[in-house]
Design a protein around this motif. Structure first.
Motif, PDB file in Angstrom:
ATOM      1  N   ARG A 145      -2.773  50.668  -0.711  1.00 16.28           N
ATOM      2  CA  ARG A 145      -3.203  52.003  -1.129  1.00 16.28           C
ATOM      3  C   ARG A 145      -3.162  52.096  -2.644  1.00 16.28           C
ATOM      4  NH1 ARG A 145       0.054  53.589   3.534  1.00 16.28           N
ATOM      5  NH2 ARG A 145      -1.123  54.985   4.906  1.00 16.28           N
ATOM      6  N   ILE A 147      -3.574  55.091  -5.724  1.00 15.17           N
ATOM      7  CA  ILE A 147      -3.730  56.509  -6.088  1.00 15.17           C
ATOM      8  C   ILE A 147      -3.865  56.586  -7.599  1.00 15.17           C
ATOM      9  CG2 ILE A 147      -2.621  58.786  -6.078  1.00 15.17           C
ATOM     10  CD1 ILE A 147      -1.076  57.099  -3.527  1.00 15.17           C
ATOM     11  N   ARG A 224      -7.827  51.370   0.481  1.00 18.98           N
ATOM     12  CA  ARG A 224      -7.699  52.842   0.464  1.00 18.98           C
ATOM     13  C   ARG A 224      -7.456  53.300  -0.973  1.00 18.98           C
ATOM     14  NH1 ARG A 224      -5.115  55.410   5.745  1.00 18.98           N
ATOM     15  NH2 ARG A 224      -6.702  56.911   5.110  1.00 18.98           N
ATOM     16  N   VAL A 225      -8.397  54.070  -1.498  1.00 23.40           N
ATOM     17  CA  VAL A 225      -8.359  54.500  -2.897  1.00 23.40           C
ATOM     18  C   VAL A 225      -8.581  56.002  -2.958  1.00 23.40           C
ATOM     19  CG1 VAL A 225      -9.364  54.238  -5.201  1.00 23.40           C
ATOM     20  CG2 VAL A 225      -9.388  52.304  -3.610  1.00 23.40           C
ATOM     21  N   THR A 243      -0.696  54.479  -8.964  1.00 26.31           N
ATOM     22  CA  THR A 243       0.376  54.172  -8.007  1.00 26.31           C
ATOM     23  C   THR A 243      -0.193  53.219  -6.967  1.00 26.31           C
ATOM     24  OG1 THR A 243       1.444  56.324  -8.303  1.00 26.31           O
ATOM     25  CG2 THR A 243       1.936  55.154  -6.265  1.00 26.31           C
ATOM     26  N   GLU A 245       0.521  50.801  -3.429  1.00 26.27           N
ATOM     27  CA  GLU A 245       1.308  50.271  -2.307  1.00 26.27           C
ATOM     28  C   GLU A 245       0.760  48.886  -1.992  1.00 26.27           C
ATOM     29  OE1 GLU A 245       2.687  51.627   2.169  1.00 26.27           O
ATOM     30  OE2 GLU A 245       0.563  51.727   1.667  1.00 26.27           O
ATOM     31  N   ARG A 294       6.825  50.406 -13.453  1.00 22.81           N
ATOM     32  CA  ARG A 294       8.107  50.716 -12.829  1.00 22.81           C
ATOM     33  C   ARG A 294       7.952  50.710 -11.312  1.00 22.81           C
ATOM     34  NH1 ARG A 294       5.099  54.984 -14.550  1.00 22.81           N
ATOM     35  NH2 ARG A 294       5.506  57.053 -13.694  1.00 22.81           N
ATOM     36  N   ALA A 295       9.098  50.550 -10.631  1.00 22.50           N
ATOM     37  CA  ALA A 295       9.068  50.515  -9.170  1.00 22.50           C
ATOM     38  C   ALA A 295       8.665  51.883  -8.642  1.00 22.50           C
ATOM     39  CB  ALA A 295      10.437  50.124  -8.626  1.00 22.50           C
ATOM     40  N   SER A 296       7.749  51.904  -7.693  1.00 21.72           N
ATOM     41  CA  SER A 296       7.342  53.176  -7.076  1.00 21.72           C
ATOM     42  C   SER A 296       8.521  53.809  -6.362  1.00 21.72           C
ATOM     43  CB  SER A 296       6.212  52.929  -6.073  1.00 21.72           C
ATOM     44  OG  SER A 296       6.011  54.092  -5.293  1.00 21.72           O
ATOM     45  N   LEU A 297       8.619  55.121  -6.467  1.00 25.57           N
ATOM     46  CA  LEU A 297       9.667  55.844  -5.738  1.00 25.57           C
ATOM     47  C   LEU A 297       9.168  56.347  -4.385  1.00 25.57           C
ATOM     48  CD1 LEU A 297      11.166  57.908  -8.721  1.00 25.57           C
ATOM     49  CD2 LEU A 297      11.959  55.731  -7.793  1.00 25.57           C
ATOM     50  N   VAL A 298       7.887  56.128  -4.095  1.00 27.05           N
ATOM     51  CA  VAL A 298       7.363  56.574  -2.793  1.00 27.05           C
ATOM     52  C   VAL A 298       6.976  55.405  -1.879  1.00 27.05           C
ATOM     53  CG1 VAL A 298       6.568  58.822  -3.633  1.00 27.05           C
ATOM     54  CG2 VAL A 298       4.989  56.883  -3.663  1.00 27.05           C
ATOM     55  N   PHE A 299       6.682  54.233  -2.466  1.00 26.71           N
ATOM     56  CA  PHE A 299       6.321  53.063  -1.652  1.00 26.71           C
ATOM     57  C   PHE A 299       7.333  51.947  -1.915  1.00 26.71           C
ATOM     58  CE2 PHE A 299       1.877  54.766  -2.445  1.00 26.71           C
ATOM     59  CZ  PHE A 299       1.691  55.244  -1.146  1.00 26.71           C
ATOM     60  N   ASP A 300       8.057  51.513  -0.895  1.00 30.34           N
ATOM     61  CA  ASP A 300       8.980  50.389  -1.081  1.00 30.34           C
ATOM     62  C   ASP A 300       8.193  49.161  -1.530  1.00 30.34           C
ATOM     63  OD1 ASP A 300      11.164  51.900  -0.240  1.00 30.34           O
ATOM     64  OD2 ASP A 300      10.716  51.485   1.877  1.00 30.34           O
ATOM     65  N   ASP A 304       4.314  51.847 -10.002  1.00 24.59           N
ATOM     66  CA  ASP A 304       3.650  52.889 -10.789  1.00 24.59           C
ATOM     67  C   ASP A 304       3.399  52.311 -12.182  1.00 24.59           C
ATOM     68  OD1 ASP A 304       4.081  54.686  -8.703  1.00 24.59           O
ATOM     69  OD2 ASP A 304       4.587  56.313 -10.073  1.00 24.59           O
TER      70      ASP A 304
ATOM     71  N   ARG B 145       5.757  62.133   1.496  1.00 25.59           N
ATOM     72  CA  ARG B 145       5.640  61.515   0.173  1.00 25.59           C
ATOM     73  C   ARG B 145       4.861  62.448  -0.750  1.00 25.59           C
ATOM     74  NH1 ARG B 145       4.769  56.620   3.389  1.00 25.59           N
ATOM     75  NH2 ARG B 145       6.168  54.960   2.688  1.00 25.59           N
ATOM     76  N   ILE B 147       3.147  62.414  -4.697  1.00 26.00           N
ATOM     77  CA  ILE B 147       2.824  61.664  -5.913  1.00 26.00           C
ATOM     78  C   ILE B 147       2.194  62.644  -6.902  1.00 26.00           C
ATOM     79  CG2 ILE B 147       1.414  59.789  -6.882  1.00 26.00           C
ATOM     80  CD1 ILE B 147       1.664  58.992  -3.569  1.00 26.00           C
ATOM     81  N   ASN B 201      15.605  53.168 -14.720  1.00 24.80           N
ATOM     82  CA  ASN B 201      14.600  52.777 -13.720  1.00 24.80           C
ATOM     83  C   ASN B 201      13.171  52.834 -14.269  1.00 24.80           C
ATOM     84  OD1 ASN B 201      14.130  55.521 -13.843  1.00 24.80           O
ATOM     85  ND2 ASN B 201      14.330  55.897 -11.634  1.00 24.80           N
ATOM     86  N   GLY B 202      13.017  53.079 -15.578  1.00 23.48           N
ATOM     87  CA  GLY B 202      11.678  53.087 -16.177  1.00 23.48           C
ATOM     88  C   GLY B 202      11.001  54.444 -16.165  1.00 23.48           C
ATOM     89  N   TYR B 203      11.548  55.368 -15.387  1.00 21.79           N
ATOM     90  CA  TYR B 203      11.015  56.741 -15.374  1.00 21.79           C
ATOM     91  C   TYR B 203      11.677  57.541 -16.494  1.00 21.79           C
ATOM     92  CZ  TYR B 203       8.856  55.759 -10.886  1.00 21.79           C
ATOM     93  OH  TYR B 203       8.081  55.218  -9.892  1.00 21.79           O
ATOM     94  N   ARG B 224      10.502  61.840  -0.689  1.00 20.14           N
ATOM     95  CA  ARG B 224      10.086  60.773  -1.610  1.00 20.14           C
ATOM     96  C   ARG B 224       9.096  61.343  -2.622  1.00 20.14           C
ATOM     97  NH1 ARG B 224       9.896  54.883   0.972  1.00 20.14           N
ATOM     98  NH2 ARG B 224      10.637  54.544  -1.148  1.00 20.14           N
ATOM     99  N   VAL B 225       9.496  61.329  -3.878  1.00 19.15           N
ATOM    100  CA  VAL B 225       8.703  61.927  -4.957  1.00 19.15           C
ATOM    101  C   VAL B 225       8.564  60.932  -6.098  1.00 19.15           C
ATOM    102  CG1 VAL B 225       8.523  63.832  -6.603  1.00 19.15           C
ATOM    103  CG2 VAL B 225       9.689  64.196  -4.410  1.00 19.15           C
ATOM    104  N   SER B 226       7.353  60.751  -6.580  1.00 23.09           N
ATOM    105  CA  SER B 226       7.126  59.905  -7.749  1.00 23.09           C
ATOM    106  C   SER B 226       6.263  60.670  -8.731  1.00 23.09           C
ATOM    107  CB  SER B 226       6.424  58.611  -7.322  1.00 23.09           C
ATOM    108  OG  SER B 226       6.386  57.714  -8.396  1.00 23.09           O
ATOM    109  N   LEU B 297      -7.650  60.417   0.707  1.00 26.85           N
ATOM    110  CA  LEU B 297      -8.346  59.212   1.152  1.00 26.85           C
ATOM    111  C   LEU B 297      -7.375  58.057   1.363  1.00 26.85           C
ATOM    112  CD1 LEU B 297     -11.456  59.409  -1.230  1.00 26.85           C
ATOM    113  CD2 LEU B 297     -11.249  60.202   1.128  1.00 26.85           C
ATOM    114  N   VAL B 298      -6.091  58.274   1.061  1.00 28.07           N
ATOM    115  CA  VAL B 298      -5.115  57.194   1.261  1.00 28.07           C
ATOM    116  C   VAL B 298      -4.107  57.507   2.377  1.00 28.07           C
ATOM    117  CG1 VAL B 298      -5.276  56.281  -1.084  1.00 28.07           C
ATOM    118  CG2 VAL B 298      -3.572  58.035  -0.577  1.00 28.07           C
TER     119      VAL B 298
END
Lengths: 345, 345
Positions: A145, A147, A224-225, A243, A245, A294-300, A304, B145, B147, B201-203, B224-226, B297-298
């Motif tokens: 995915r 975003i 998926r975009v 972002t 996934e 940075r590591a996404s906080l919503v997708f393991d 981002d 989630r 974003i 964490n880069g954020y 889960r929030v990014s 769309l995702v």
């Protein structure tokens, strides 16, 4: 090799000539075409002044035509240009999604360019800037995915977009009325979440182009975009918050290592030193700036990051000239004929 | 009821006084406090001129103190204010994540305000603007989630941020050097993906606040929030592109129906008429504009949309005054004591 630039006096056309000037290509002739209004003006190229000619219907005596005069001009004229033996590298959206027209970013799908039938499409600027950054990550981890939220400069609407921002800003500061002509609303000190026309699904064409074109360039029809495209009061360089996934888990360090050597990308990612992608630094640069990884906080295992790229260069003129260089290097300046395609190349 | 505004001459303080003026509250006295530099100046309130006093340590003789003078002032002074019997509605980030300090948006968690022990925290502006729009959707469909990409105005950094944009823009147009003082880089015709300090964490803290505070306000510790927080060259009103994945499938029509009646929200969603959220129209407005609602769309059954809200109003001053109104209506102007908490209220 003879090269023609159609739309030579536009924001992208002017950049095409500059990029061509700095390229390793040694054209025997460069022809410039524009509307009657601009005909007769001159533009410098390698210490000569080239006279802009009026574009008229019919073939153009050039091996390669770099076209950036809008979709309706490309649609109307390109068949004649191809019939006359030219290869057309078209910056409009007219042919991008045609099944028999390659849509090419040389860092990603160079081989697609070689099977052209006379027309090669240059991607949308927002797509190109995201794609060069996402591609090395897609190859390593498999994007599932994507975003994207964009921060697009006024020059994405041509030189007149930039002028409208500058004029409008002066008017605003002088407490005069701000006019909206190119844009749907006043753009100074504002933003407009509306670029190109709205589709039935609520997305704009600009937003859908990012989805449609990325799928075609990556050869991933099911990617998926989702995109939100926003015009902001900057002059040049588009930025994008992305972002991702992945199929396979990625770390920011792995991503930085890949992005640090990826062609077309400059890793600008040192927050402690206040270094991250910005229009201020990305404008005029060939490479797309990528940072804030940075590591996404919503997708393991997702990521981002933020990109800024000169949409007149990698998003348009540079990519087009790179396609011309690619065709020259690979000896692919002649169109593949139908019989060759049928015979199973 | 006596009300004091601390930081009365700042960008938010001035708005607090204006919102208070238009509110149904009938304070018997309004006291204004600021630094020594601003002391002695006056601000109009309901046909009178109120003199700004110098803030000094110790209690303030007011029932409610609306504080917007920065986190270090709040941290240093609030204990004395509470000891003196005042309820402090604090706009800084000093106490927002303290377990015994309610973090309140009256449209979302009004009851949380009632169990205060003298301090109630006002959320971060970016959080507040997103939260009023997301809350009705969360209640109906369950956000899994979220974003967010932000487009934040310079006044988010106070009046000096706005001045830096205006001065810098004038300098740019006059071809003079543009200075960066409040911001990390020149902001005119640029953007800066850096608001508040960077975390390990880069954020940035600004980005993490949206995650931390939304979880606390919604009572959803695992949401889960990014977020990507970006400063853009606008004067007022923050905008945000938001993508939501839900537990239960949502359609754009269902979302528009909910948003159309949600308190604190104005549905501005008629793309055919070029109506969508923008700083130009959201500035000065109490409600947060929400529009560009469309199916994600995702995420199957997810939504994409765009919000613009005046971060000095719903993002700060308005929300604080609304909390004061809530306390007044519910008779909760006295702090809950420890013994009452222990006895199981």
């Amino acid at each position: 090799m003879k090269i023609a630039i159609v739309g030579a006096t536009g924001a992208v056309g002017v950049e095409m000539l500059r990029v061509l000037e700095a390229s390793t290509l040694q054209p025997s002739e460069v022809q410039l075409y524009a509307s009657a209004r601009s005909a007769g003006s001159t533009l410098p190229f390698r210490r000569r002044d080239l006279v802009v000619r009026e574009l008229v219907p019919g073939p153009i005596p050039a091996d390669v035509i770099l076209a950036s005069a809008g979709g309706s001009i490309s649609k109307a004229y390109a068949p004649d240009w191809v019939a006359g033996g030219s290869v057309v590298i078209d910056n409009s959206s007219a042919f991008r999604l045609d099944a028999d027209v390659p849509l090419v970013i040389p860092e990603i799908n160079p081989d697609a360019a070689l099977s052209h039938r006379g027309i090669i499409a240059n991607p949308n600027c927002t797509t190109a800037i995201a794609a060069v950054a996402v591609w090395p990550l897609h190859r390593a981890f498999g994007v599932r995915r994507m975003i994207i939220s964009t921060y697009q400069a006024t020059s994405g609407a041509g030189a007149k977009g930039m002028e409208e921002l500058l004029e409008g800003t002066r008017a605003y500061l002088d407490e005069q009325a701000v006019e909206a002509r190119t844009f749907a609303h006043a753009i100074p000190f504002n933003l407009i979440p509306h670029i190109d026309t709205f589709q039935d699904n609520g997305y704009t064409r600009e937003e859908m182009k990012v989805a449609w074109e990325t799928r075609k360039i990556f050869g991933e029809p099911n990617l998926r975009v989702s995109c939100t495209a926003v015009r902001i009061p900057t002059l040049r360089a588009h930025s994008e918050a992305i972002t991702l996934e992945f199929e396979r888990s990625a770390t920011p360090d792995e991503a930085r290592e890949l992005l640090g050597t990826a062609p077309g990308v400059e890793l600008v990612d040192d927050p402690a030193a206040k270094r991250y992608p910005m229009p201020l630094t990305a404008s005029g640069k060939y490479d797309v700036e990528v940072g804030r990884v940075r590591a996404s906080l919503v997708f393991d295992g997702g990521l981002d990051f933020f990109v800024s790229g000169d949409q007149l260069l990698k998003g348009a003129a540079l990519n087009a000239v790179q396609i011309a260089e690619l065709l020259h290097e690979r000896g692919a300046l002649r169109a593949v004929t139908s019989s060759e395609v049928v015979s199973g190349r």
